[in-house]
Design an enzyme around this catalytic site. Structure first.
Site, short mmCIF file in Angstrom:
data_model
loop_
_atom_site.label_atom_id
_atom_site.label_comp_id
_atom_site.label_asym_id
_atom_site.label_seq_id
_atom_site.Cartn_x
_atom_site.Cartn_y
_atom_site.Cartn_z
N VAL A 209 31.54 90.56 69.86
CA VAL A 209 32.20 91.53 69.04
C VAL A 209 31.39 91.65 67.93
O VAL A 209 31.33 91.04 66.86
CB VAL A 209 33.53 91.23 68.70
CG1 VAL A 209 34.31 92.15 67.96
CG2 VAL A 209 34.46 90.63 70.08
N ALA B 257 33.10 92.41 63.44
CA ALA B 257 34.25 91.36 63.59
C ALA B 257 34.95 90.84 62.30
O ALA B 257 35.79 90.18 62.49
CB ALA B 257 33.68 90.03 64.53
N GLY B 258 34.20 91.30 61.31
CA GLY B 258 34.55 90.66 60.00
C GLY B 258 35.97 91.30 59.43
O GLY B 258 36.62 90.80 58.36
N SER B 259 36.38 92.44 59.97
CA SER B 259 37.82 93.19 59.26
C SER B 259 38.24 94.17 60.29
O SER B 259 37.69 94.55 61.08
CB SER B 259 37.19 93.84 58.23
OG SER B 259 36.25 95.01 58.20
N GLY B 260 39.23 94.59 60.06
CA GLY B 260 39.92 95.72 60.43
C GLY B 260 40.13 95.46 62.15
O GLY B 260 40.59 94.50 62.83
N ASP C 167 29.01 90.12 62.09
CA ASP C 167 29.26 91.10 61.26
C ASP C 167 28.10 91.24 60.11
O ASP C 167 27.32 90.20 60.13
CB ASP C 167 30.70 90.82 60.41
CG ASP C 167 31.27 92.29 59.73
OD1 ASP C 167 31.92 92.64 60.11
OD2 ASP C 167 30.53 92.38 58.72
N ALA D 280 29.81 113.07 64.05
CA ALA D 280 28.91 113.19 64.99
C ALA D 280 28.52 112.04 65.84
O ALA D 280 28.16 111.76 66.93
CB ALA D 280 27.50 113.74 64.33
N SER E 218 36.26 107.44 68.17
CA SER E 218 37.15 107.90 67.18
C SER E 218 37.61 109.09 67.69
O SER E 218 36.85 110.01 68.03
CB SER E 218 36.69 107.94 65.72
OG SER E 218 37.44 108.68 65.02
N TYR F 87 29.99 110.84 60.50
CA TYR F 87 30.84 110.02 61.19
C TYR F 87 31.59 110.51 62.58
O TYR F 87 31.16 109.92 63.72
CB TYR F 87 32.10 109.52 60.46
CG TYR F 87 32.93 108.53 60.78
CD1 TYR F 87 32.46 107.15 61.00
CD2 TYR F 87 34.28 108.96 61.53
CE1 TYR F 87 33.29 106.27 61.54
CE2 TYR F 87 35.01 108.06 62.23
CZ TYR F 87 34.48 106.49 62.04
OH TYR F 87 35.48 105.44 62.70
#
Length: 249
Positions: free
Chosen positions: A12, A15-18, A38, A160, A145, A158
């Site tokens: 992954v 992986a450090g957040s969110g 990360d 694109a 997204s 972002y």
């Protein structure tokens, strides 16, 4: 406990957040060994310290650097003696500004991490899998997204990059099917993460009015969808883009 991905090795990024951190937790809960990568090694280590089970690994990565990806994959093979068959490309950054004001370095950097990074990780891991004759049953999940579909004011770079991620997914799915590798994209809407915490309240309110469920999504909710796509339960889903937006219009 069903242990949907028991015995699998998962790789992954971000992986450090969110969302990346939530994905690590859900995959570990369901029996996978997790390599949490990360660019901020401290946050990756924090993620690993919260995971169910043992034998997980945290590694520092710059997904936009070919050499960095190579180094991390070498460490992965040295540690586990096998390549990962679950790959989640969750590393992503924003450098927001209106198109007329956006610095070209900020344009480039977002594409390097979000788009080139996704390409590099996929290319290198799948090459290793095919060489090791262990590609069959592999699932790659890319973080797109909803912005990649509809665009968004102040996010030309972002949007694109995420549209590109969706296209990489479709091409990879077409090319890798014969190796038994599935590739899918998840398209989150407005999810409560460090990335969205910096969005001004006024803008959040505009978004909230577009969401049928009238709330932000949770990283865990995205992670459950990633888990499904990573598991054999989704064995005939390939080349798909799945929206998870709470009914955004």
């Amino acid at each position: 406990m069903s242990n949907l991905v028991a015995g699998k090795l998962a790789f992954v990024t971000g992986a450090g957040s969110g969302i990346g951190r939530a994905v690590c937790r859900v995959l570990a809960r369901e029996g996978a060994q997790v390599i949490a990568t990360d660019q901020n090694i401290k946050t990756a280590e924090e993620t690993v310290s919260t995971l169910t089970g043992t034998g997980h690994l945290s590694l520092e990565i710059d997904v936009s650097s070919s050499q960095s990806v190579d180094n991390v994959l070498k460490k992965t093979l040295d540690t586990f003696a096998k390549p990962p068959t679950i790959v989640v490309n969750s590393a992503g950054i924003t450098r927001d500004n209106f198109l007329l004001k956006l610095d070209e370095n900020d344009f480039d950097r977002v594409l390097q991490v979000n788009l080139r990074g996704t390409f590099l990780v996929i290319q290198k891991i799948v090459n290793i899998l095919i060489e090791a004759k262990q590609s069959n049953g592999t699932s790659i999940v890319n973080m797109g997204s909803i912005i990649g579909k509809f665009g968004n004011i102040g996010q030309v770079n972002y949007g694109a990059s995420k549209a590109g991620v969706e296209n990489i997914t479709k091409t990879a799915a077409a090319e890798f099917g014969k190796f038994g590798v599935r590739v899918n994209t998840v398209l989150p809407g407005f999810i409560s993460t460090p990335m969205t915490d910096v969005v001004p309240d006024k803008i959040k309110e505009i978004f909230m009015n577009k969401i049928a469920l009238r709330r932000l999504g949770k990283p865990e909710e995205v992670a459950e969808l990633v888990l499904f796509l990573a598991s054999d339960r989704s064995s005939y889903i390939n080349g798909a883009s799945i929206e998870i937006t709470g009914g955004m219009n």
